[in-house]
Design a protein around this motif. Structure first.
Motif, PDB file in Angstrom:
ATOM      1  N   ILE A 165       0.668  24.741  71.340  1.00 20.58           N
ATOM      2  CA  ILE A 165       1.610  25.061  71.504  1.00 20.58           C
ATOM      3  C   ILE A 165       2.351  23.577  70.813  1.00 20.58           C
ATOM      4  CG2 ILE A 165       3.889  24.798  72.982  1.00 20.58           C
ATOM      5  CD1 ILE A 165       1.441  26.576  75.037  1.00 20.58           C
ATOM      6  N   ILE A 166       1.972  22.540  71.435  1.00 17.63           N
ATOM      7  CA  ILE A 166       3.237  21.019  70.920  1.00 17.63           C
ATOM      8  C   ILE A 166       2.517  20.937  69.317  1.00 17.63           C
ATOM      9  CG2 ILE A 166       3.103  20.181  73.045  1.00 17.63           C
ATOM     10  CD1 ILE A 166       0.448  18.095  71.889  1.00 17.63           C
ATOM     11  N   ALA A 167       1.668  21.777  68.344  1.00 20.33           N
ATOM     12  CA  ALA A 167       1.165  21.335  67.178  1.00 20.33           C
ATOM     13  C   ALA A 167       2.177  22.033  66.690  1.00 20.33           C
ATOM     14  CB  ALA A 167      -0.391  22.431  66.866  1.00 20.33           C
ATOM     15  N   TRP A 168       2.668  23.446  67.015  1.00 19.29           N
ATOM     16  CA  TRP A 168       4.266  23.604  66.381  1.00 19.29           C
ATOM     17  C   TRP A 168       4.863  23.246  67.095  1.00 19.29           C
ATOM     18  CZ3 TRP A 168       3.001  26.650  62.318  1.00 19.29           C
ATOM     19  CH2 TRP A 168       1.233  27.370  62.378  1.00 19.29           C
ATOM     20  N   LEU A 169       5.752  22.762  68.528  1.00 23.08           N
ATOM     21  CA  LEU A 169       6.898  22.644  68.556  1.00 23.08           C
ATOM     22  C   LEU A 169       7.242  21.288  68.092  1.00 23.08           C
ATOM     23  CD1 LEU A 169       6.854  23.413  72.417  1.00 23.08           C
ATOM     24  CD2 LEU A 169       7.874  23.817  70.195  1.00 23.08           C
ATOM     25  N   GLY A 170       6.203  20.451  68.311  1.00 16.87           N
ATOM     26  CA  GLY A 170       6.766  18.413  66.943  1.00 16.87           C
ATOM     27  C   GLY A 170       7.037  18.898  66.208  1.00 16.87           C
ATOM     28  N   TRP A 171       7.013  20.181  65.228  1.00 19.23           N
ATOM     29  CA  TRP A 171       7.268  20.215  63.781  1.00 19.23           C
ATOM     30  C   TRP A 171       8.479  20.792  63.681  1.00 19.23           C
ATOM     31  CZ3 TRP A 171       6.347  23.350  59.569  1.00 19.23           C
ATOM     32  CH2 TRP A 171       5.354  23.801  59.495  1.00 19.23           C
ATOM     33  N   VAL A 172       8.277  21.662  64.027  1.00 19.76           N
ATOM     34  CA  VAL A 172       9.338  23.384  63.521  1.00 19.76           C
ATOM     35  C   VAL A 172      10.717  22.871  63.784  1.00 19.76           C
ATOM     36  CG1 VAL A 172       9.370  25.827  63.892  1.00 19.76           C
ATOM     37  CG2 VAL A 172       7.066  24.831  63.015  1.00 19.76           C
ATOM     38  N   PRO A 173      10.477  22.658  65.155  1.00 28.35           N
ATOM     39  CA  PRO A 173      12.728  22.792  66.013  1.00 28.35           C
ATOM     40  C   PRO A 173      12.960  21.417  64.602  1.00 28.35           C
ATOM     41  CG  PRO A 173      10.598  22.596  67.345  1.00 28.35           C
ATOM     42  CD  PRO A 173       9.793  23.094  66.351  1.00 28.35           C
ATOM     43  N   ASN A 174      12.159  20.277  64.458  1.00 28.74           N
ATOM     44  CA  ASN A 174      13.025  19.411  64.539  1.00 28.74           C
ATOM     45  C   ASN A 174      13.519  19.811  62.423  1.00 28.74           C
ATOM     46  OD1 ASN A 174      11.084  18.478  66.457  1.00 28.74           O
ATOM     47  ND2 ASN A 174      10.093  16.467  64.487  1.00 28.74           N
ATOM     48  N   ILE A 175      12.787  20.269  61.578  1.00 30.64           N
ATOM     49  CA  ILE A 175      12.831  20.558  60.624  1.00 30.64           C
ATOM     50  C   ILE A 175      13.775  21.832  60.354  1.00 30.64           C
ATOM     51  CG2 ILE A 175      10.904  22.517  59.620  1.00 30.64           C
ATOM     52  CD1 ILE A 175      11.658  20.069  57.541  1.00 30.64           C
ATOM     53  N   ILE A 176      14.124  23.017  61.222  1.00 30.71           N
ATOM     54  CA  ILE A 176      14.854  23.741  61.216  1.00 30.71           C
ATOM     55  C   ILE A 176      16.196  23.118  61.978  1.00 30.71           C
ATOM     56  CG2 ILE A 176      16.030  25.096  62.401  1.00 30.71           C
ATOM     57  CD1 ILE A 176      12.809  27.113  63.385  1.00 30.71           C
ATOM     58  N   LEU A 177      16.243  21.850  62.740  1.00 26.19           N
ATOM     59  CA  LEU A 177      17.789  21.452  62.918  1.00 26.19           C
ATOM     60  C   LEU A 177      17.996  20.648  61.743  1.00 26.19           C
ATOM     61  CD1 LEU A 177      19.158  20.428  64.950  1.00 26.19           C
ATOM     62  CD2 LEU A 177      18.128  18.875  65.649  1.00 26.19           C
ATOM     63  N   THR A 178      17.176  20.013  60.972  1.00 21.70           N
ATOM     64  CA  THR A 178      17.243  19.510  59.824  1.00 21.70           C
ATOM     65  C   THR A 178      18.113  19.925  58.460  1.00 21.70           C
ATOM     66  OG1 THR A 178      15.136  17.542  60.504  1.00 21.70           O
ATOM     67  CG2 THR A 178      16.375  17.582  57.520  1.00 21.70           C
ATOM     68  N   GLU A 179      17.616  21.230  58.839  1.00 21.46           N
ATOM     69  CA  GLU A 179      18.312  21.980  57.550  1.00 21.46           C
ATOM     70  C   GLU A 179      19.182  22.602  57.551  1.00 21.46           C
ATOM     71  OE1 GLU A 179      16.905  23.777  54.572  1.00 21.46           O
ATOM     72  OE2 GLU A 179      15.873  21.561  54.402  1.00 21.46           O
TER      73      GLU A 179
END
Length: 187
Positions: A165-179
């Motif tokens: 779970i954290i493998a995806w939560l660690g970066w996907v929300p970050n990049i979505i928010l940045t975009e």
């Protein structure tokens, strides 16, 4: 993150996170080299990234921004991302976690390289956007650990399920928010 990094000084194969990576340590002698390369370079990538992102390159801080930006790019492209990509092949949590860490490492390298190319062309606006993307991926090391604490505290999942779970939560929300922030011209 510094506290976590200091746990690995001096280098040992049986401390902290490495305690659950003994199969890799024992069957792949190069694993420790990649692991320590990743840990030691990433702490400087994070530090120089924070400084580069938050110290604007105005006439007073241009040289400081440039200096730490070079450290960020060199360490990331040559050491932190490649070693992270290698480690992705051995990530805990099964196939989905491995895929996530591999994608993260590749995107991290590519966004940073794109930022580097843009600054070489003196395209400051595109450089800034690509550096924000790169840094959003860099801080996944922090957000991953925050999500891990939250998930374990509230849901008590199986430890290997947490990694998936954290493998995806660690970066996907970050990049979505940045975009979102880039597209709305907030950053």
């Amino acid at each position: 993150m510094l506290k976590l990094t200091l746990e690995y000084i001096p280098t040992k194969a049986d401390v902290s996170f490495l305690m659950i990576k003994q199969t890799e340590v024992n069957t792949h002698p190069e694993y420790l080299y990649f692991f320590y390369t990743h840990v030691y370079s990433s702490i400087f990538v994070l530090l120089s990234g924070f400084i580069s992102v938050f110290v604007k390159p105005n006439r007073y801080f241009k040289n400081l921004h440039r200096f730490f930006g070079k450290i960020y790019v060199i360490l990331l492209l040559l050491l932190a991302a490649p070693s992270g990509i290698y480690m992705g092949f051995y990530a805990n949590g099964g196939f989905l976690a491995k895929i996530s860490f591999l994608i993260l490492g590749i995107f991290w390298w590519l966004t940073t390289y794109k930022a580097y190319l843009e600054i070489k062309k003196k395209n400051f606006e595109n450089h800034k956007k690509w550096m924000y993307r790169s840094f959003a991926l860099a801080v996944s090391a922090i957000t991953l650990r925050v999500w891990k604490v939250v998930l374990v505290y509230f849901f008590h999942p199986n430890p290997m399920d947490v990694y998936e779970i954290i493998a995806w939560l660690g970066w996907v929300p970050n990049i979505i928010l940045t975009e979102i922030l880039i597209r709305k011209k907030i950053i």
